[in-house]
Design a protein around this motif. Structure first.
Motif, PDB file in Angstrom:
ATOM      1  N   ARG A   1      39.756 -65.588   9.936  1.00 24.00           N
ATOM      2  CA  ARG A   1      38.569 -65.422   8.925  1.00 24.00           C
ATOM      3  C   ARG A   1      37.655 -64.552   9.252  1.00 24.00           C
ATOM      4  N   GLU A   2      36.707 -64.132   8.479  1.00 19.72           N
ATOM      5  CA  GLU A   2      35.390 -63.311   8.762  1.00 19.72           C
ATOM      6  C   GLU A   2      34.500 -64.478   8.557  1.00 19.72           C
TER       7      GLU A   2
ATOM      8  N   THR B   1      35.099 -61.230  13.333  1.00 18.04           N
ATOM      9  CA  THR B   1      36.423 -61.269  12.748  1.00 18.04           C
ATOM     10  C   THR B   1      37.375 -62.226  13.840  1.00 18.04           C
ATOM     11  N   THR B   2      37.964 -63.229  13.240  1.00 16.45           N
ATOM     12  CA  THR B   2      38.968 -63.901  14.143  1.00 16.45           C
ATOM     13  C   THR B   2      40.150 -63.776  13.594  1.00 16.45           C
ATOM     14  N   ASP B   3      41.155 -64.196  14.220  1.00 19.33           N
ATOM     15  CA  ASP B   3      42.573 -63.970  13.491  1.00 19.33           C
ATOM     16  C   ASP B   3      42.837 -64.813  12.388  1.00 19.33           C
TER      17      ASP B   3
ATOM     18  N   ARG C   1      31.589 -65.621   6.070  1.00 19.16           N
ATOM     19  CA  ARG C   1      31.065 -64.360   5.463  1.00 19.16           C
ATOM     20  C   ARG C   1      31.497 -64.421   4.036  1.00 19.16           C
TER      21      ARG C   1
ATOM     22  N   SER D   1      37.152 -59.218  16.729  1.00 20.52           N
ATOM     23  CA  SER D   1      36.226 -57.854  16.702  1.00 20.52           C
ATOM     24  C   SER D   1      34.716 -58.529  16.438  1.00 20.52           C
TER      25      SER D   1
END
Length: 318
Positions: free
Chosen positions: A46-47, A42-44, A103, A26
């Motif tokens: 980490r942020e 957002t990945t699967d 992040r 996202s």
């Protein structure tokens, strides 16, 4: 942080393929700020934070990358840049220079407590000890030379009393600094206001937004911090916050005799630096985007309080 250049999910997903950070999930634009476009990604796995650089001197970006990576290697709580599979950090996206960061946790402290002030002072002292060995160099773009060169640009927009105040202060600064040799130098954050830190409770989770980073007087950086973190609404210094920051800082890096003597002058000079830069944005060089400039009056108030009351005594180093 803000969004001036929109990005699509498809663009960002393709961009992320260069990096070993997982698959795109996202994208969220981050509101606020004045200079760059910022997104939470957002990945699967980490942020992340994705920044597009909208203005400024793009040839200076390698300095910021190298400084962040250097501080990250020395275990400072900064967002070291994420490099791609080829070891490259600085990329282009949507025609703009782009950097990807982890992040960091936490939120900005609007009214920092004493534990948070101690944490900030400790971290800044550690940063300044480490930064004196940083090999990169970028001259301070907002030092006394800048004050002397540009303050005349705002004089027609302020009252006669304020014109006299500003001109007298610049003259006083030049006189004071000319009586001393070079102060301790190193890489600076250059803009370490409360909204450039992230806290989880009393724990400092991150120091962010190094895009005013430069090389210069370490005391300049410390004075910026005190004028924001330890100042009451009426511009006077808050004794408890002042003591907490400076005691923790000096436990890491005690101030030299010259720094202690010039401390009240540096507090005034950095107050004038922000009064002037905010006046320039309001009257001379408005931002490229439709944003509300910061109020210059805040730092006029701080400057007048520093002139009227001076600095509080510096904590002694045991």
């Amino acid at each position: 942080m803000a969004v001036f250049t929109p990005l699509s999910d498809v663009q960002v997903a393709a961009f992320l393929e260069k990096f070993d950070v997982g698959s795109f999930v996202s994208l969220q634009g981050v509101a606020g700020g004045t200079e760059n476009s910022t997104f939470f990604v957002t990945t699967d796995r980490r942020e992340l934070v994705l920044t597009l650089f909208e203005q400024g001197e793009h040839e200076e970006l390698p300095f910021f990358v190298e400084l962040l990576d250097y501080l990250d290697e020395h275990r400072l709580p900064v967002p070291g840049t994420i490099h791609d599979r080829e070891g490259i950090a600085l990329h282009s996206l949507a025609g703009k220079p782009a950097l990807l960061f982890p992040r960091l946790p936490g939120k900005h402290p609007s009214a920092p407590n004493l534990a948070q002030c101690q944490a900030l002072g400790n971290t800044l002292g550690h940063l300044h000890v480490v930064s004196q060995r940083f090999p990169g160099h970028r001259p301070n773009p907002r030092d006394l030379h800048w004050l002397r060169a540009v303050h005349h640009k705002v004089l027609t927009y302020i009252s006669p009393d304020d014109q006299t105040l500003m001109k007298n202060e610049v003259d006083d600064f030049e006189g004071a600094f000319s009586q001393h040799g070079e102060l301790p130098q190193g890489a600076l954050h250059g803009d370490l206001f409360r909204d450039n830190t992230l806290f989880e409770g009393d724990q400092l989770g991150g120091v962010i937004d190094f895009y005013n980073g430069c090389t210069g007087d370490l005391l300049f950086d410390l004075a910026i911090v005190i004028n924001d973190w330890a100042t009451n609404e009426d511009g006077t210094l808050n004794a408890e916050r002042y003591e907490a920051i400076l005691s923790a800082y000096q436990a890491r890096r005690p101030l030299t005799a010259d720094e202690r003597e010039l401390w009240p002058t540096m507090l005034r000079m950095t107050a004038l630096r922000y009064w002037l830069s905010r006046l320039l944005v309001v009257y001379v060089d408005p931002p490229a985007h439709d944003l509300t400039p910061h109020d210059p009056e805040r730092f006029r108030t701080i400057l007048k309080a520093r002139i009227a009351f001076g600095a509080l005594p510096l904590p002694e180093v045991s």
